[in-house]
Design a protein around this motif. Sequence first.
Motif, PDB file in Angstrom:
ATOM      1  N   ARG B  86      43.631  35.539  43.390  1.00  0.00           N
ATOM      2  CA  ARG B  86      43.544  35.710  41.949  1.00  0.00           C
ATOM      3  C   ARG B  86      44.877  35.371  41.283  1.00  0.00           C
ATOM      4  O   ARG B  86      44.932  34.718  40.252  1.00  0.00           O
ATOM      5  CB  ARG B  86      43.152  37.165  41.640  1.00  0.00           C
ATOM      6  CG  ARG B  86      42.911  37.463  40.160  1.00  0.00           C
ATOM      7  CD  ARG B  86      41.695  36.715  39.623  1.00  0.00           C
ATOM      8  NE  ARG B  86      40.493  37.045  40.342  1.00  0.00           N
ATOM      9  CZ  ARG B  86      39.677  38.082  40.040  1.00  0.00           C
ATOM     10  NH1 ARG B  86      39.956  38.838  39.021  1.00  0.00           N
ATOM     11  NH2 ARG B  86      38.608  38.318  40.747  1.00  0.00           N
ATOM     12  N   ARG B  87      45.963  35.781  41.913  1.00  0.00           N
ATOM     13  CA  ARG B  87      47.282  35.480  41.341  1.00  0.00           C
ATOM     14  C   ARG B  87      47.486  33.981  41.244  1.00  0.00           C
ATOM     15  O   ARG B  87      48.020  33.463  40.270  1.00  0.00           O
ATOM     16  CB  ARG B  87      48.390  36.087  42.227  1.00  0.00           C
ATOM     17  CG  ARG B  87      48.340  37.587  42.339  1.00  0.00           C
ATOM     18  CD  ARG B  87      48.714  38.267  41.043  1.00  0.00           C
ATOM     19  NE  ARG B  87      49.919  37.718  40.478  1.00  0.00           N
ATOM     20  CZ  ARG B  87      51.134  38.052  40.889  1.00  0.00           C
ATOM     21  NH1 ARG B  87      51.313  38.924  41.857  1.00  0.00           N
ATOM     22  NH2 ARG B  87      52.186  37.526  40.321  1.00  0.00           N
ATOM     23  N   MET B  88      47.053  33.259  42.300  1.00  0.00           N
ATOM     24  CA  MET B  88      47.214  31.809  42.296  1.00  0.00           C
ATOM     25  C   MET B  88      46.346  31.190  41.207  1.00  0.00           C
ATOM     26  O   MET B  88      46.723  30.207  40.579  1.00  0.00           O
ATOM     27  CB  MET B  88      46.854  31.225  43.666  1.00  0.00           C
ATOM     28  CG  MET B  88      47.745  31.677  44.797  1.00  0.00           C
ATOM     29  SD  MET B  88      49.496  31.546  44.434  1.00  0.00           S
ATOM     30  CE  MET B  88      49.726  29.795  44.627  1.00  0.00           C
ATOM     31  N   VAL B  89      45.158  31.775  40.998  1.00  0.00           N
ATOM     32  CA  VAL B  89      44.273  31.256  39.954  1.00  0.00           C
ATOM     33  C   VAL B  89      44.949  31.393  38.598  1.00  0.00           C
ATOM     34  O   VAL B  89      44.961  30.467  37.787  1.00  0.00           O
ATOM     35  CB  VAL B  89      42.922  32.008  39.981  1.00  0.00           C
ATOM     36  CG1 VAL B  89      42.084  31.639  38.759  1.00  0.00           C
ATOM     37  CG2 VAL B  89      42.169  31.688  41.256  1.00  0.00           C
ATOM     38  N   TYR B  90      45.549  32.555  38.365  1.00  0.00           N
ATOM     39  CA  TYR B  90      46.263  32.754  37.095  1.00  0.00           C
ATOM     40  C   TYR B  90      47.322  31.666  36.898  1.00  0.00           C
ATOM     41  O   TYR B  90      47.445  31.067  35.841  1.00  0.00           O
ATOM     42  CB  TYR B  90      46.977  34.113  37.081  1.00  0.00           C
ATOM     43  CG  TYR B  90      46.075  35.327  37.050  1.00  0.00           C
ATOM     44  CD1 TYR B  90      44.904  35.314  36.301  1.00  0.00           C
ATOM     45  CD2 TYR B  90      46.410  36.480  37.735  1.00  0.00           C
ATOM     46  CE1 TYR B  90      44.078  36.443  36.265  1.00  0.00           C
ATOM     47  CE2 TYR B  90      45.606  37.605  37.709  1.00  0.00           C
ATOM     48  CZ  TYR B  90      44.432  37.582  36.982  1.00  0.00           C
ATOM     49  OH  TYR B  90      43.640  38.683  36.945  1.00  0.00           O
ATOM     50  N   LEU B  91      48.112  31.467  37.957  1.00  0.00           N
ATOM     51  CA  LEU B  91      49.187  30.465  37.876  1.00  0.00           C
ATOM     52  C   LEU B  91      48.630  29.097  37.541  1.00  0.00           C
ATOM     53  O   LEU B  91      49.137  28.377  36.682  1.00  0.00           O
ATOM     54  CB  LEU B  91      49.907  30.370  39.224  1.00  0.00           C
ATOM     55  CG  LEU B  91      51.179  31.172  39.431  1.00  0.00           C
ATOM     56  CD1 LEU B  91      51.869  30.699  40.703  1.00  0.00           C
ATOM     57  CD2 LEU B  91      52.119  31.003  38.253  1.00  0.00           C
TER      58      LEU B  91
END
Lengths: 187, 889
Positions: B86-91
């Motif tokens: 999810r963090r990577m998706v945000y980025l």
Amino acid sequence: MATFLSREVCPTIKNILLLDSEGKRVAVKYYSNDWPTNSAKLAFEKSVFTKTQKTNARTEEIAMLENNIIVYRFVQDLHFFVTGGDDENELILATVLHGFFDAVTLILRNNVEQREALENLDLILLCLDEIVDGGMILETDGSIIAGKAATNSNMDDGASLSEQVNVKWLYAFFPFLGRTVCFGRRE
Amino acid sequence: MAQPLVKKDDDRDDEEYSPFLGIEKGAVLQEARVFNDPQLDARRCSQVITKLLYLLNQGETFTKIEATEVFFSVTKLFQSRDIGLRRMVYLMIKELSPSADEVIIVTSSLMKDMNSRTDMYRANAIRVLCRITDGTLLTQIERYLKQAIVDKNPVVASAALVSGIHLLQTNPEIVKRWSNEVQEAVQSRAALVQFHALALLHQIRQNDRLAVSKLVTSLTKGTVRSPLAQCLLIRYTSQVIRESGVNTQTGDRPFYDYLEGCLRHKAEMVIFEAARAITVLSGVTTRELTPAITVLQLFLSSSKPVLRFAAVRTLNKVAMTHPMAVTNCNIDMESLISDQNRSIATLAITTLLKTGNESSVDRLMKQITNFMSDIADEFKIVVVDAIRSLCLKFPLKYRSLMNFLSNILREEGGFEYKKAIVDSIVILIRDIPDAKESGLLHLCEFIEDCEFTYLSTQILHFLGNEGPKTSDPSKYIRYIYNRVILENATVRASAVSTLAKFGAMIDSLKPRIFILLRRCLFDNDDEVRDRATLYLNTLGGDGSVVETDKDVKEFLFGSLDIPLTNMETSLKNYIQNPSEEPFDINSVPKEVKSQPLVEKKAPGKKPTGLGAPPTGPTSTADTYERILSSIPEFTSFGKLFKSSAPVELTEAETEYAVNVVKHIFDRHVVFQYNCTNTIPEQLLENVFVIVDASEAEEFSEVGSKPLKSLPYDTPGQTFVAFEKPEGVPAVGKFSNMLRFTVKEVVDTSTGEAEDDGVEDEYQLEDFEVVAADYMVKVGVSNFRNAWESMGPDFERIDEYGLGPRESLAEAVSTVINLLGMQPCEGTEVVPSNSRSHSCLLSGLYIGNMKVLVRLSFGIDASKEVAMKLAVRSEDENVSDTIHDIVASG
């Protein structure tokens, strides 16, 4: 105009760079429009790299270039840079660099070198994301930054707990880091 | 860790280990299809996103279609509950900065995350959503953002606040509605939340001075937790101080105590911010400055380069305005010259050059030489400028400074850098007579190997003026003639002119110069041949009738007394209206248009123009001399002895601005009134000044020169001349009345005026001719030698009580100004807190009498100042006069 001036009053970071021993990008993040194109960015990176190459920046070093203040630190084949405007408080920039450097050190488990950095690029990019947001400083404490970035993927909800665990674990392994995060205190 | 050592030798091997080796955009985009798999492999997806981010980071760009495709498939990943992914998706979403219609797709997912139980999700979702959102969406999420600002989790609160700071630029009216919540967040216990809240609150209120002032007042009394917030507060406080201006007459500055208190803060960041803020306070006093300088001085010896750099950079700036305040740090500063970090060393050196004293010059120069090669040209120019002013301050040290300049002149460097050095040497030669010969030789050596035509011609011109006046002019000929053999046409032409000047000035060299000039007749450039022919003719080298010596010299050395712009216009007119008659240079108007006099550049020296280089820097004295000699009525007055600095005779911002320059001659004084008309609707004609000299008995008016017309905003001069007894320093007071005819301007754009005018007058302020007007500041390089060689024959010594004074420095500068003499060896600077001081002055009194003065001052506890004055001169009357000046002053 007034808005613009006031923005200047706030400590602002123009960019954070992580380059390798040949001046090539490992990870970079620009927050200002001073370098609008990729080639302008590359040119800036090149001149920063050449100017600082000769120095032995085991600890934070500092230089001026094109009306920018650059604080930097090298470890093995990794070169860390933080850039700010020429009327920025140098110590604020240094604190940001320190936070970045500590966070990367924690994430790479003290194995700070290019290959390790590339293998953990996702975490390093998350680090950058947690340090500065659009030029505004978000967080300067290396262990907190690393904690936020290195959230354990296997855990679902309750991540804030896992952060705590994670940081504790990191501290257990690297007690020396406790000292380095205190930059900015009088000795 | 021996690993990197091995690695350096085989980089190639190392590269093979790179996880991104051979990465290629098309392939990665293919891989991105895994995002669409019904069974998501979180690990795999994370890796692919990392690869995409890597490509973007390396400067790769996605086409619109590619970006859209990636964006849509990435949104599918919201299904996964993996935090890391999810963090990577945000980025990824932030990097792709999707368009408005794409944003809608992720809005609901992000809003769900904003209300998640996971703080990490909430903080990040807020930041992403605020980054990509537009105004309409913002109103929908405003409620959540307000809540988030006061959220108990600092990460969430910070995320909302920082997003608010960004949104304020685009949607100020919405963000301004949050000020209650932001206000609450300022009181947060979390350090960084307070910092972010303070930044946002200030930005919301920045246009309301009163509110900002209140904010600062309350916070400076309260507790501010994070050093960053403290720095912000210091910046806001300085803003308030700046806007409130100079306050009450008590001299206390509002909030100064707060800034000073911050100097004792535990964080260096805050200490430095406060010190820096104090140094830039407008009109900062020494008392206010001292505590800031003290902490900066401590930083100078810190082990951290960043601290040393910050401190030395700030002190460098302070040294420009308050050099005395920084002298205390000189010892620490000197040790920084050898600093590993060259930026710090450069700053330390330039600071020292601004604050240094005579005894430290030699040591300083030695240290500078070592590091000059390390720094960039722009820095070198700064150093050169600093060295020039240092040399003018301590003329006795010219030898080592001149040597230094000549050494760096020989080294590599760009045009600007070389020009700065040459200019400096030229100025030193002009101002320090002893330095002339060595300086000229250094310049000669430089042009032997100079790649810049402009500099070569400039030096040759200068050499032509100064070289013949030296003790052995013939030694320069070789250098000059070498130019004729070796250089390009422009430089050759210049060298020919210089040779001619030597020929004109020194009869013994004439035959040899002729031989050289005749050789130039075979040059393959027209201009060079023309010049050689011309000079051979004028100097009589071809056996023809020789013009009178005076004419020749005037032709060679006299400068063109016609403004170049006028010349240009006249020539253009001449070409447009062809006529049989040759161009008459006397038809060019001599009145200067539109430029103030002092800024006028010296015009080229020859009517032929080509190759005539701009001359070196001209002093104002030269300009005045030229103006006066162009007025026939004043030519009989002889040589101009001194011109005073302009004295303003009108208040600033009045209808007519007038100042006066006093020109002193042996038997005359000429007042030059510089007038400016500041009313666009008026044209003044027949402008002159009526001078009442009834309070100046020894003066009698002998003539005046009115100004024909004075259009709007174009300075003009009118003159009045007086006769006075020869060689006597007559003093007196003059009152002045400006008389003129006013004409209404019909059309302000063309300046056309009506025919009829009205006579009018305008009262100017009085001014005085004082004894100091008869004294020219002339420095001596070695005061002791000059003093000894003058001998005690006409020495006069007396003691004076100067009464209570503000400070010793004030008393010293008063006496220096009263006498109008040149302080020597930097003795005009009085160290702070000293109780006694000696000052050495030198000057040239009217009648070309050398005067040397030794002043000894003492101050007692009641600020009573006593002074001993010792004068030596070439005439006892002059020595007595000096005492009279002091006694009557």
